[in-house]
Write an enzyme that holds these catalytic residues in place. Structure first.
Site, short mmCIF file in Angstrom:
data_model
loop_
_atom_site.label_atom_id
_atom_site.label_comp_id
_atom_site.label_asym_id
_atom_site.label_seq_id
_atom_site.Cartn_x
_atom_site.Cartn_y
_atom_site.Cartn_z
N GLU A 209 2.04 19.66 12.26
CA GLU A 209 0.82 18.89 12.48
C GLU A 209 1.13 17.40 12.48
O GLU A 209 2.13 16.96 11.90
CB GLU A 209 -0.20 19.18 11.37
CG GLU A 209 -0.59 20.64 11.26
CD GLU A 209 -1.31 20.95 9.95
OE1 GLU A 209 -1.93 22.02 9.88
OE2 GLU A 209 -1.22 20.14 9.00
N LYS A 211 1.11 13.69 11.26
CA LYS A 211 1.00 12.97 9.99
C LYS A 211 0.20 11.71 10.28
O LYS A 211 0.68 10.75 10.87
CB LYS A 211 2.38 12.62 9.43
CG LYS A 211 2.36 11.74 8.18
CD LYS A 211 1.93 12.53 6.98
CE LYS A 211 2.02 11.68 5.72
NZ LYS A 211 1.01 10.60 5.65
N ARG A 216 -6.98 10.62 2.67
CA ARG A 216 -7.15 12.03 2.33
C ARG A 216 -8.58 12.27 1.87
O ARG A 216 -9.14 11.50 1.08
CB ARG A 216 -6.16 12.40 1.22
CG ARG A 216 -6.03 13.89 0.90
CD ARG A 216 -5.14 14.58 1.89
NE ARG A 216 -4.86 15.96 1.52
CZ ARG A 216 -3.74 16.35 0.92
NH1 ARG A 216 -2.80 15.46 0.61
NH2 ARG A 216 -3.54 17.63 0.65
N ARG A 231 -8.44 11.54 -2.48
CA ARG A 231 -7.26 12.23 -3.02
C ARG A 231 -7.19 12.09 -4.54
O ARG A 231 -6.55 12.91 -5.20
CB ARG A 231 -5.97 11.70 -2.38
CG ARG A 231 -5.66 10.26 -2.66
CD ARG A 231 -4.31 9.86 -2.06
NE ARG A 231 -3.23 10.56 -2.73
CZ ARG A 231 -2.20 11.10 -2.12
NH1 ARG A 231 -2.11 11.05 -0.81
NH2 ARG A 231 -1.24 11.68 -2.80
N GLU A 260 -7.94 14.61 6.50
CA GLU A 260 -7.81 13.16 6.52
C GLU A 260 -8.97 12.59 7.33
O GLU A 260 -9.51 13.27 8.21
CB GLU A 260 -6.50 12.74 7.20
CG GLU A 260 -5.25 13.20 6.52
CD GLU A 260 -4.56 12.10 5.73
OE1 GLU A 260 -4.95 10.91 5.88
OE2 GLU A 260 -3.63 12.42 4.96
N PHE A 298 -7.04 19.98 8.00
CA PHE A 298 -5.81 20.76 8.15
C PHE A 298 -5.70 21.93 7.19
O PHE A 298 -4.70 22.65 7.22
CB PHE A 298 -4.57 19.87 8.02
CG PHE A 298 -4.53 19.00 6.79
CD1 PHE A 298 -4.31 19.54 5.54
CD2 PHE A 298 -4.69 17.63 6.91
CE1 PHE A 298 -4.26 18.74 4.42
CE2 PHE A 298 -4.63 16.81 5.79
CZ PHE A 298 -4.42 17.38 4.54
N ARG A 369 3.89 19.00 -5.38
CA ARG A 369 4.66 18.47 -4.25
C ARG A 369 5.92 19.33 -4.14
O ARG A 369 6.83 19.21 -4.95
CB ARG A 369 5.04 17.00 -4.49
CG ARG A 369 5.66 16.33 -3.28
CD ARG A 369 6.22 14.96 -3.63
NE ARG A 369 5.20 14.04 -4.09
CZ ARG A 369 4.44 13.29 -3.31
NH1 ARG A 369 4.58 13.37 -1.99
NH2 ARG A 369 3.54 12.46 -3.81
N LYS A 375 7.06 16.24 5.11
CA LYS A 375 6.63 15.21 6.05
C LYS A 375 7.84 14.54 6.68
O LYS A 375 8.84 14.25 6.02
CB LYS A 375 5.73 14.17 5.36
CG LYS A 375 6.32 13.54 4.11
CD LYS A 375 5.27 12.69 3.41
CE LYS A 375 5.83 12.12 2.10
NZ LYS A 375 4.80 11.36 1.35
#
Length: 506
Positions: A209, A211, A216, A231, A260, A298, A369, A375
């Site tokens: 996808e 970036k 966010r 976020r 986003e 997303f 994470r 990314k």
């Protein structure tokens, strides 16, 4: 429990770089806490009162200057009750009422307790910086698996409540935490990929996808009731009516979406990040409010009564596409290497940052994470904490210019300095820094203003190099300012480990 015990434990944790020693000190304190003390104890040690903002500013606290008590007598409950009273105080005469509450509290506090309260109430204890260590301590004190505690926290978003459930009711209480409409969960995060080829090799079953250079958002819909969060889980529903209406019109009864949002120019290219973020402020002017936001979703975590958070991404993506239609983020499912190269080029040509490669087999790991999302950006960037700024020379005389940059200590210590830079600073940013930095000032000398660790800046760099100049043993190469990140807290800055990973051969 005496408040002094919490202060002493905080000092003990801050004095060591050993994660095991930090956890051991926290476990000992947690096991001594009574059930009604667990939430405030955890909140204090994590650096944020459970009451949230108390309406008390730095200047008010510094101006108190009360004679400290000789011996500790304040209890955890005393302090928590005082903070409850502060948070409830509003309206006419509230400033004097807050001053009276704080005066009484400080008159009973020792020197160490007064210092702790000042840092706690001004956010200088680095809100959330001890989360990882604290979660380990909660699991150890409750004799529960760490993954069980982490999952409950990620779904609840509240560390004190998670701790109380773990320590008083155990695994059964933690298992009861579920994704709940109207209660935001911590967002899943992507790790930087070494390269596009490396990400594709790690994730053979994938979706790729764009970036985006946006903000966010997490969206919750339950009938006509809609909530939108940043976020950091701050609610911004009232600031984004166009997004609320769009979500309300989606063809579903209830949904939780991750995505986003950003403002676009007339040609469809993204406007500067700061313009998007300006819409989230409560005091946005008429011109800012007229700047319309476009959402790109997303992920779908919940749809019409079905919790999808543990479902693989392939299922969540199917639910997403049939729910949001044209508002799905640009991308492709199972693209070839050549198609992925084309997607990356298209994203960059459209003014975006790169692409994100995601495993179609991965569940939604809220708050984590990991390698399941990677990314890919053509330039290395890091989100670092601003530790200070030196006064400029030449045409920058009178402006705060050269930034001191710190990476987050993953074990909850002070940010670790990794470099300085004045590159990339526009005249507008120089003016902003010079006006803004004194509001975060901890101290100053003839050369610089040193800040409390509260501001996050995105830095582009060519890599890292071994250095004996800085305590982390590493320094940034050709660092330059990209933008400030008001959507991120210091607890979300990149760690010293992430900087060290950029060293040649790592």
């Amino acid at each position: 429990m005496l408040f002094a015990d919490v202060v002493a434990t905080s000092a003990s944790v801050a004095a060591t770089r050993s994660r095991l020693a930090k956890v051991t000190a926290l476990v000992e304190l947690l096991r001594r806490a009574e059930p009604g003390e667990i939430q405030p104890v955890v909140a204090f040690l994590a650096g944020a009162p459970r009451q949230g903002r108390t309406g008390t500013g730095w200047r008010t606290l510094v101006a108190l200057d009360r004679t400290p008590a000789d011996q500790p007598s304040l209890t955890v409950s005393d302090v928590d009750s005082a903070l409850d009273a502060l948070a409830r105080t509003s309206g006419k005469g509230s400033a004097q009422q807050r001053a009276d509450i704080l005066t009484k509290l400080h008159d009973t506090a020792t020197v160490a307790e007064q210092r702790f309260l000042l840092r706690l109430l001004t956010g200088e204890l680095r809100q959330g910086a001890l989360e990882g260590v604290m979660l380990d301590a909660i699991a150890s004190a409750a004799e529960l698996p760490g993954d069980t505690v982490r999952r409950a926290f990620m779904l609840s978003g509240r560390l004190p409540e998670t701790a109380e459930a773990a320590l008083t009711e155990g695994a059964e209480a933690l298992a009861a935490f579920r994704l709940t409409l109207g209660r935001p969960v911590r967002p899943m995060l992507a790790s930087p990929a070494k390269s596009l080829a490396g990400a594709l090799g790690d994730l053979p079953s994938r979706i790729v996808e764009y970036k985006l250079d946006g903000a966010r958002i997490q969206v919750h819909k339950d009938g006509d009731e809609v909530h939108i969060y940043t976020r950091t889980l701050r609610e911004i529903t009232d600031s984004v009516p166009e997004l609320v209406q769009l979500v309300r019109d989606l063809p579903c009864a209830s949904v939780v979406l991750d995505g986003e949002t950003l403002a676009l120019n007339d040609d469809g290219r993204p406007r500067p990040f700061q313009e998007t973020m300006s819409r989230f402020g409560s005091t946005a002017d008429e011109q800012v409010r007229a700047l319309l936001l476009r959402p790109y979703f997303f992920d779908c975590l919940y749809l019409d009564g079905t919790d999808l958070i543990d479902a693989p991404l392939r299922e969540r993506n199917e639910a997403l596409t049939r729910t949001v239609g044209e508002h799905v983020i640009p991308g492709a499912v199972r693209p070839t290497v050549e198609e992925t190269d084309e997607l990356l080029s298209a994203a960059l040509d459209a003014g975006h940052e790169g692409v994100v490669v995601k495993s179609l087999d991965s569940p939604y790991a809220a708050g984590r994470r990991g390698k399941a999302w990677q990314k890919v950006k053509p330039v290395h960037t890091l989100d670092l904490v601003v530790l200070g700024a030196e006064w400029g020379h030449g045409r920058r005389t009178g402006f705060l210019s050269n930034l001191h940059l710190g990476a987050r200590d993953p074990d909850g210590g002070e940010p670790i300095m990794v470099g300085k830079t004045f590159k990339g600073l526009t005249d507008e940013l120089l003016r902003w820094q010079t006006d803004e930095f004194p509001r975060h000032e901890a101290r100053r000398d003839d050369w610089a203003v040193y800040l409390r660790p509260e501001l996050v800046v995105e830095i582009a760099l060519d890599g890292a190099q071994v250095s004996t100049r800085y305590p982390g043993g590493v320094a940034l190469r050709f660092a330059r300012v990209v933008r400030y990140r008001p959507d991120k807290t210091p607890a979300e800055a990149d760690t010293i480990t992430a900087v060290q990973a950029l060293l040649p051969g790592r």
